[in-house]
Write a protein that holds these residues in place. Structure first.
Motif, PDB file in Angstrom:
ATOM      1  N   GLU A   1       0.818  -1.216   0.000  1.00 16.50           N
ATOM      2  CA  GLU A   1       0.000   0.000   0.000  1.00 16.50           C
ATOM      3  C   GLU A   1       0.849   1.263   0.000  1.00 16.50           C
ATOM      4  OE1 GLU A   1      -3.475   2.142   2.750  1.00 16.50           O
ATOM      5  OE2 GLU A   1      -2.767   0.105   3.210  1.00 16.50           O
ATOM      6  N   GLY A   2       1.906   1.267   0.799  1.00 15.32           N
ATOM      7  CA  GLY A   2       2.760   2.442   0.834  1.00 15.32           C
ATOM      8  C   GLY A   2       3.505   2.673  -0.465  1.00 15.32           C
ATOM      9  N   VAL A   3       3.904   1.591  -1.128  1.00 13.64           N
ATOM     10  CA  VAL A   3       4.564   1.722  -2.428  1.00 13.64           C
ATOM     11  C   VAL A   3       3.603   2.332  -3.437  1.00 13.64           C
ATOM     12  CG1 VAL A   3       5.659   0.493  -4.332  1.00 13.64           C
ATOM     13  CG2 VAL A   3       6.123  -0.210  -1.973  1.00 13.64           C
ATOM     14  N   ILE A   4       2.349   1.884  -3.427  1.00  8.96           N
ATOM     15  CA  ILE A   4       1.348   2.429  -4.345  1.00  8.96           C
ATOM     16  C   ILE A   4       1.103   3.901  -4.060  1.00  8.96           C
ATOM     17  CG2 ILE A   4      -1.050   2.282  -5.090  1.00  8.96           C
ATOM     18  CD1 ILE A   4       0.799   0.012  -6.071  1.00  8.96           C
ATOM     19  N   THR A   5       1.065   4.268  -2.779  1.00  5.31           N
ATOM     20  CA  THR A   5       0.896   5.685  -2.422  1.00  5.31           C
ATOM     21  C   THR A   5       2.017   6.523  -3.016  1.00  5.31           C
ATOM     22  OG1 THR A   5      -0.236   5.141  -0.350  1.00  5.31           O
ATOM     23  CG2 THR A   5       0.777   7.316  -0.496  1.00  5.31           C
ATOM     24  N   TYR A   6       3.247   6.040  -2.872  1.00  3.96           N
ATOM     25  CA  TYR A   6       4.397   6.736  -3.468  1.00  3.96           C
ATOM     26  C   TYR A   6       4.279   6.793  -4.978  1.00  3.96           C
ATOM     27  CZ  TYR A   6       8.834   6.666  -5.959  1.00  3.96           C
ATOM     28  OH  TYR A   6       9.804   6.877  -6.896  1.00  3.96           O
ATOM     29  N   ALA A   7       3.983   5.663  -5.616  1.00  6.66           N
ATOM     30  CA  ALA A   7       3.954   5.583  -7.081  1.00  6.66           C
ATOM     31  C   ALA A   7       2.898   6.516  -7.664  1.00  6.66           C
ATOM     32  CB  ALA A   7       3.711   4.140  -7.526  1.00  6.66           C
ATOM     33  N   GLU A   8       1.736   6.570  -7.044  1.00  9.51           N
ATOM     34  CA  GLU A   8       0.673   7.432  -7.566  1.00  9.51           C
ATOM     35  C   GLU A   8       1.039   8.904  -7.421  1.00  9.51           C
ATOM     36  OE1 GLU A   8      -2.767   6.117  -5.437  1.00  9.51           O
ATOM     37  OE2 GLU A   8      -3.170   4.454  -6.835  1.00  9.51           O
ATOM     38  N   PHE A   9       1.648   9.267  -6.306  1.00  8.38           N
ATOM     39  CA  PHE A   9       2.072  10.647  -6.109  1.00  8.38           C
ATOM     40  C   PHE A   9       3.159  11.031  -7.091  1.00  8.38           C
ATOM     41  CE2 PHE A   9       5.201  13.492  -3.951  1.00  8.38           C
ATOM     42  CZ  PHE A   9       4.434  14.650  -3.977  1.00  8.38           C
TER      43      PHE A   9
ATOM     44  N   ARG B   1      15.241  -0.013 -14.980  1.00  9.88           N
ATOM     45  CA  ARG B   1      13.841  -0.452 -14.953  1.00  9.88           C
ATOM     46  C   ARG B   1      12.871   0.715 -14.961  1.00  9.88           C
ATOM     47  NH1 ARG B   1      16.869  -3.446 -16.057  1.00  9.88           N
ATOM     48  NH2 ARG B   1      17.248  -5.585 -15.377  1.00  9.88           N
ATOM     49  N   VAL B   2      13.252   1.848 -14.381  1.00  8.88           N
ATOM     50  CA  VAL B   2      12.316   2.978 -14.313  1.00  8.88           C
ATOM     51  C   VAL B   2      12.561   4.018 -15.402  1.00  8.88           C
ATOM     52  CG1 VAL B   2      12.008   2.688 -11.834  1.00  8.88           C
ATOM     53  CG2 VAL B   2      13.711   4.329 -12.687  1.00  8.88           C
ATOM     54  N   ALA B   3      13.533   3.776 -16.266  1.00 11.11           N
ATOM     55  CA  ALA B   3      13.835   4.758 -17.312  1.00 11.11           C
ATOM     56  C   ALA B   3      12.602   5.067 -18.162  1.00 11.11           C
ATOM     57  CB  ALA B   3      14.975   4.247 -18.197  1.00 11.11           C
ATOM     58  N   GLY B   4      11.812   4.044 -18.468  1.00  9.29           N
ATOM     59  CA  GLY B   4      10.607   4.258 -19.264  1.00  9.29           C
ATOM     60  C   GLY B   4       9.581   5.120 -18.560  1.00  9.29           C
ATOM     61  N   ALA B   5       9.492   4.971 -17.247  1.00  9.93           N
ATOM     62  CA  ALA B   5       8.553   5.800 -16.488  1.00  9.93           C
ATOM     63  C   ALA B   5       9.002   7.258 -16.481  1.00  9.93           C
ATOM     64  CB  ALA B   5       8.438   5.275 -15.059  1.00  9.93           C
ATOM     65  N   LEU B   6      10.304   7.480 -16.432  1.00 13.27           N
ATOM     66  CA  LEU B   6      10.811   8.845 -16.424  1.00 13.27           C
ATOM     67  C   LEU B   6      10.640   9.533 -17.764  1.00 13.27           C
ATOM     68  CD1 LEU B   6      14.080   8.398 -14.327  1.00 13.27           C
ATOM     69  CD2 LEU B   6      11.814   9.092 -13.541  1.00 13.27           C
ATOM     70  N   ASN B   7      10.661   8.761 -18.865  1.00 16.14           N
ATOM     71  CA  ASN B   7      10.457   9.398 -20.176  1.00 16.14           C
ATOM     72  C   ASN B   7       9.016   9.311 -20.649  1.00 16.14           C
ATOM     73  OD1 ASN B   7      10.018   6.854 -21.469  1.00 16.14           O
ATOM     74  ND2 ASN B   7      12.201   6.615 -21.894  1.00 16.14           N
ATOM     75  N   GLY B   8       8.137   8.717 -19.825  1.00 11.71           N
ATOM     76  CA  GLY B   8       6.708   8.712 -20.134  1.00 11.71           C
ATOM     77  C   GLY B   8       6.230   7.571 -20.989  1.00 11.71           C
ATOM     78  N   SER B   9       7.077   6.602 -21.313  1.00  9.11           N
ATOM     79  CA  SER B   9       6.652   5.510 -22.185  1.00  9.11           C
ATOM     80  C   SER B   9       5.896   4.413 -21.432  1.00  9.11           C
ATOM     81  CB  SER B   9       7.855   4.914 -22.916  1.00  9.11           C
ATOM     82  OG  SER B   9       8.806   4.403 -22.004  1.00  9.11           O
TER      83      SER B   9
ATOM     84  N   LEU C   1       4.933   4.360 -13.755  1.00  7.13           N
ATOM     85  CA  LEU C   1       5.857   4.002 -12.689  1.00  7.13           C
ATOM     86  C   LEU C   1       5.445   2.677 -12.055  1.00  7.13           C
ATOM     87  CD1 LEU C   1       8.325   4.726 -11.038  1.00  7.13           C
ATOM     88  CD2 LEU C   1       6.873   6.144  -9.563  1.00  7.13           C
ATOM     89  N   LYS C   2       4.151   2.418 -11.936  1.00  2.00           N
ATOM     90  CA  LYS C   2       3.700   1.135 -11.389  1.00  2.00           C
ATOM     91  C   LYS C   2       4.208  -0.022 -12.237  1.00  2.00           C
ATOM     92  CE  LYS C   2      -0.555   2.606  -9.062  1.00  2.00           C
ATOM     93  NZ  LYS C   2      -2.040   2.470  -9.036  1.00  2.00           N
ATOM     94  N   ASP C   3       4.136   0.129 -13.575  1.00  4.05           N
ATOM     95  CA  ASP C   3       4.637  -0.924 -14.457  1.00  4.05           C
ATOM     96  C   ASP C   3       6.150  -1.102 -14.285  1.00  4.05           C
ATOM     97  OD1 ASP C   3       2.146  -1.484 -15.467  1.00  4.05           O
ATOM     98  OD2 ASP C   3       2.366  -0.214 -17.251  1.00  4.05           O
ATOM     99  N   ALA C   4       6.851   0.009 -14.121  1.00  2.00           N
ATOM    100  CA  ALA C   4       8.300  -0.060 -13.923  1.00  2.00           C
ATOM    101  C   ALA C   4       8.647  -0.775 -12.623  1.00  2.00           C
ATOM    102  CB  ALA C   4       8.879   1.355 -13.928  1.00  2.00           C
ATOM    103  N   LEU C   5       7.897  -0.491 -11.564  1.00  2.00           N
ATOM    104  CA  LEU C   5       8.148  -1.149 -10.289  1.00  2.00           C
ATOM    105  C   LEU C   5       7.817  -2.634 -10.359  1.00  2.00           C
ATOM    106  CD1 LEU C   5       6.816   1.582  -7.818  1.00  2.00           C
ATOM    107  CD2 LEU C   5       9.209   0.991  -8.294  1.00  2.00           C
ATOM    108  N   ASN C   6       6.783  -2.980 -11.128  1.00  2.00           N
ATOM    109  CA  ASN C   6       6.461  -4.398 -11.328  1.00  2.00           C
ATOM    110  C   ASN C   6       7.604  -5.122 -12.032  1.00  2.00           C
ATOM    111  OD1 ASN C   6       3.981  -4.255 -10.054  1.00  2.00           O
ATOM    112  ND2 ASN C   6       2.846  -3.856 -11.949  1.00  2.00           N
ATOM    113  N   ALA C   7       8.198  -4.453 -13.014  1.00  2.00           N
ATOM    114  CA  ALA C   7       9.331  -5.049 -13.728  1.00  2.00           C
ATOM    115  C   ALA C   7      10.527  -5.210 -12.800  1.00  2.00           C
ATOM    116  CB  ALA C   7       9.701  -4.181 -14.933  1.00  2.00           C
ATOM    117  N   TRP C   8      10.732  -4.233 -11.940  1.00  2.00           N
ATOM    118  CA  TRP C   8      11.816  -4.316 -10.951  1.00  2.00           C
ATOM    119  C   TRP C   8      11.583  -5.500 -10.022  1.00  2.00           C
ATOM    120  CZ3 TRP C   8      12.657  -1.069  -5.993  1.00  2.00           C
ATOM    121  CH2 TRP C   8      14.006  -1.114  -5.605  1.00  2.00           C
ATOM    122  N   GLN C   9      10.341  -5.667  -9.592  1.00  2.00           N
ATOM    123  CA  GLN C   9      10.026  -6.789  -8.702  1.00  2.00           C
ATOM    124  C   GLN C   9      10.314  -8.131  -9.374  1.00  2.00           C
ATOM    125  OE1 GLN C   9       6.536  -6.696  -6.299  1.00  2.00           O
ATOM    126  NE2 GLN C   9       6.170  -8.895  -6.430  1.00  2.00           N
TER     127      GLN C   9
END
Length: 440
Positions: free
Chosen positions: A232-240, A407-415, A418-426
């Motif tokens: 839950e806390g990770v999702i709170t961070y990711a959404e923000f 893993r998060v490079a795509g989230a930073l460039n908008g492709s 961030l949730k998808d990037a964190l899932n890939a990291w996991q």
């Protein structure tokens, strides 16, 4: 960085591990070396550390203990140090006696049995001298084993450019994430180059904000390591964070600690930095043009009225189990951590891990014109007191951090999100954990 754990034993050891601290072996009891069992015999200790405040500590220590000489070697930053430690451990020669490790890296070496258990040397008696966060970072709660002594701590705080805040019409430092978001929009409106913060994909930044949100993505259940980046806390961070990214409120092109990064902090185009309490000396030394502009405030929190915080960074000194100079080495650790060396390091810009210094009025009332004459240590001491207990790192956190940026490079460039990037990291972390015996 490739870990060297035996898959057959790693899972069992991990089950006993409180990940915020460490796990691992005890000193080799087969040696009957006089130097190992006594600090009275003349010895020379080899210490690998990158922290510059240790230099005056060594001088003071050698004066107090003339039979013990300290060969302090800077073999590079943290990543370079870990690589060199790995290499000499694999070779079985060229080992130092003492190594500096970031808190998040301690478990990796303790779990593999490379570090001495300092409990046998009396370290448990020091517990009440430290802040809870730093003590938890060097201990195993279930067993009581202690594998390092803290050097410093890194409670998060917000370093903000008051001059830029005034220019943007921000009357007071944001206390909540919503207020931080509103401030980010005002900063962005100042011009194309202005951002409230930068993020180029640093794992330490992400995990600290997760911690601030109360996340516990890494933990032990029964005898299993659990990695849950849908906590839950990770999702709170990711959404923000996603909201900041979607509205172009984060500079994602400037790498932390680069010349451009310090230039942005100097001219105000990066208006805040939410990071560890060890940051003041870095700002004063590397962004001198901003002198008088910066102030310090508590970290913005997810919900109004919360007194919560997280740690970002910090390190410790650990004693290698194969050293034949255990007693002399422990004397240096104790001198550095809670002895005279603790104040020496603070006097040279280090942020303390001990309660006594954090409560000392001379420390609290310290001012610097860089921060407009603010008694900023009072803010940082409160930040240390607010740290949420219970955060756990992975037993292979250095490896996890090295792959995070990709893993998060795509989230930073908008492709991707961030949730998808964190899932890939996991997915990658679970694969690595299974390959190295941390998960079945």
């Amino acid at each position: 960085m490739k870990t060297k754990f035996l898959a057959a034993s790693a899972l069992t050891a991990t089950a006993a591990l409180v990940l915020a601290g460490c796990g691992g072996g005890a000193p080799d009891s087969g040696s009957d070396s006089t130097a190992r069992n006594s600090a009275d015999a003349p010895v020379t200790l080899t210490v690998w550390a990158w922290e510059p405040t240790l230099t005056p500590v060594v001088s003071a220590f050698e004066e107090k203990y003339p039979n013990i000489k300290v060969d302090l070697q800077n073999v590079g930053g943290s990543a370079d140090t870990y690589t060199k430690i790995d290499n000499v451990l694999a070779a079985g020669q060229g080992l130092p006696d003492i190594v500096q490790l970031e808190y998040h890296a301690l478990a990796q070496y303790a779990l593999s049995g490379e570090l001495s258990d300092l409990t046998e040397m009396g370290a448990a008696d020091l517990k009440e001298q430290y802040t809870p966060g730093t003590w938890n970072s060097v201990t195993i709660a279930d067993s009581g084993k202690i594998f390092a002594l803290p050097m410093d701590s890194g409670p998060m705080a917000m370093f903000y450019n008051k001059t830029i805040f005034d220019k943007a019409g921000i009357d007071s430092p944001p206390a909540t994430w919503q207020e931080y978001y509103e401030a980010a929009k005002k900063i962005r409106a100042l011009g194309d180059d202005y951002y409230i913060l930068s993020d180029n994909g640093a794992a330490g930044t992400a995990t600290s904000w997760m911690w601030l949100a109360g996340a516990k993505p890494f933990r032990i259940e029964g005898d299993q390591l659990v990695i849950n980046l849908e906590d839950e806390g990770v999702i709170t961070y990711a959404e923000f964070w996603q909201k900041l990214l979607d509205e172009d409120l984060v500079n994602t092109t400037i790498a932390g600690w680069s010349d451009d990064w310090f230039r942005g902090l100097s001219d105000g185009t990066i208006a805040t930095l939410v990071t560890g309490a060890w940051m003041p000396a870095n700002l004063i030394g590397s962004a001198p043009e901003a002198s008088g502009d910066f102030r310090v405030a508590l970290s913005p929190v997810p919900n109004a009225g919360e007194a919560v915080n997280a740690e970002n960074g910090g390190s410790c000194l650990a004693l290698l189990a194969k050293s034949d100079k255990q007693e002399a080495a422990y004397k240096f650790l104790e001198f550095m951590s809670v002895g005279e060396g603790a104040q020496i390091r603070v006097d040279n810009g280090n942020f303390p891990s001990t309660k006594a210094i954090l409560e000392d009025e001379e420390f609290l009332s310290h001012t610097d014109e860089y921060f407009g004459g603010q008694e900023y240590n009072r803010v940082l001491a409160q930040a240390a007191a607010d740290v949420i207990p219970g955060w756990s790192y992975l037993p292979f956190q250095p490896y996890a951090n090295t792959i995070y940026g990709d893993r998060v490079a795509g989230a930073l460039n908008g492709s991707i999100t961030l949730k998808d990037a964190l899932n890939a990291w996991q997915t990658d972390l679970e694969t690595y954990a299974k390959q190295n015996g941390f998960m079945q």
